[in-house]
Design an enzyme around this catalytic site. Structure first.
Site, mmCIF file in Angstrom:
data_model
loop_
_atom_site.group_PDB
_atom_site.id
_atom_site.type_symbol
_atom_site.label_atom_id
_atom_site.label_comp_id
_atom_site.label_asym_id
_atom_site.label_seq_id
_atom_site.Cartn_x
_atom_site.Cartn_y
_atom_site.Cartn_z
ATOM 1 N N TYR A 117 13.364 -29.268 -46.612
ATOM 2 C CA TYR A 117 12.995 -29.544 -45.228
ATOM 3 C C TYR A 117 12.351 -30.925 -45.182
ATOM 4 O O TYR A 117 11.513 -31.248 -45.999
ATOM 5 C CB TYR A 117 11.921 -28.587 -44.713
ATOM 6 C CG TYR A 117 12.085 -27.137 -45.070
ATOM 7 C CD1 TYR A 117 12.553 -26.239 -44.124
ATOM 8 C CD2 TYR A 117 11.743 -26.654 -46.330
ATOM 9 C CE1 TYR A 117 12.680 -24.897 -44.441
ATOM 10 C CE2 TYR A 117 11.866 -25.318 -46.645
ATOM 11 C CZ TYR A 117 12.334 -24.444 -45.695
ATOM 12 O OH TYR A 117 12.460 -23.126 -46.000
ATOM 13 N N HIS A 155 10.405 -18.848 -37.804
ATOM 14 C CA HIS A 155 9.223 -19.679 -37.647
ATOM 15 C C HIS A 155 9.441 -20.792 -36.627
ATOM 16 O O HIS A 155 10.544 -21.296 -36.489
ATOM 17 C CB HIS A 155 8.844 -20.346 -38.975
ATOM 18 C CG HIS A 155 8.666 -19.387 -40.093
ATOM 19 N ND1 HIS A 155 9.010 -19.695 -41.383
ATOM 20 C CD2 HIS A 155 8.195 -18.117 -40.132
ATOM 21 C CE1 HIS A 155 8.741 -18.674 -42.172
ATOM 22 N NE2 HIS A 155 8.258 -17.696 -41.425
#
Length: 190
Positions: A134, A65
């Site tokens: 994250y 991604h």
């Protein structure tokens, strides 16, 4: 906390110094002052605005991604279990454009990564479950999502385990060649 340069331009490996005793351990997972000093950018740490966490079963791959536009910077760490984490530099002007590097992130060494804007990111869970955290520097905008298939032959990423599951989005991801042609408007070559 030690902060080291990786093989990929501008990607940093953050190496905490855990303290272990009979109770377990304590570690600092982020130090804004050390981070800002290493980047030479006072206040850079304050730019992180969103924290997320995923849980994956052994063999699951999430990726590859990235974000178009101005991209996003992120801090990535594995809070539980272990993952094989892979970055690919997609910044056309970078000296490491098209290069990739893999890292083991786990709950033993506590290493984590600073990933600047302009990288594809993905990982494979190596343990029964793996929790990945994250921290990103701007809110997620699905309109800027880009991706390349985890098994794209031009990238040739060496995943350590048999793939057990991927999302429908990742299964439909395009190729490295398509990314070069459509997002960066470049001829397909690394």
């Amino acid at each position: 906390m030690r902060i080291e340069q990786t093989e990929l331009a501008d990607v940093l490996l953050l190496v905490p110094q855990p303290f272990h005793d009979a109770r377990g351990f304590f570690t600092r997972t982020f130090d804004a002052e050390a981070f800002d000093e290493r980047l030479g950018a006072p206040g850079a740490a304050a730019a992180f605005v969103q924290d997320s966490q995923s849980r994956s079963a052994r063999g699951v791959i999430r990726g590859m991604h990235g974000r178009s536009g101005r991209g996003e910077a992120k801090l990535v760490r594995c809070a539980h279990g272990a993952v094989h984490d892979v970055l690919v530099d997609i910044r056309p002007s970078s000296p490491t454009f098209g290069a990739q590097q893999a890292f083991r992130l786990d709950d033993k060494d506590f290493h984590h990564l600073y990933v600047p804007p302009g990288f594809l990111h993905g990982f494979q869970a190596l343990t029964a479950t793996a929790d990945v955290c994250y921290r990103i520097d701007r809110p997620h905008d699905p309109a800027e999502d880009i991706g390349v298939a985890y098994d794209d032959p031009d990238l040739g990423i060496a995943w350590p385990l048999t793939v057990t599951q991927i999302s429908a989005r990742d299964a439909a991801a395009g190729s490295w060649e398509q990314l070069l042609r459509t997002v960066w408007r470049r001829p397909a070559s690394r």
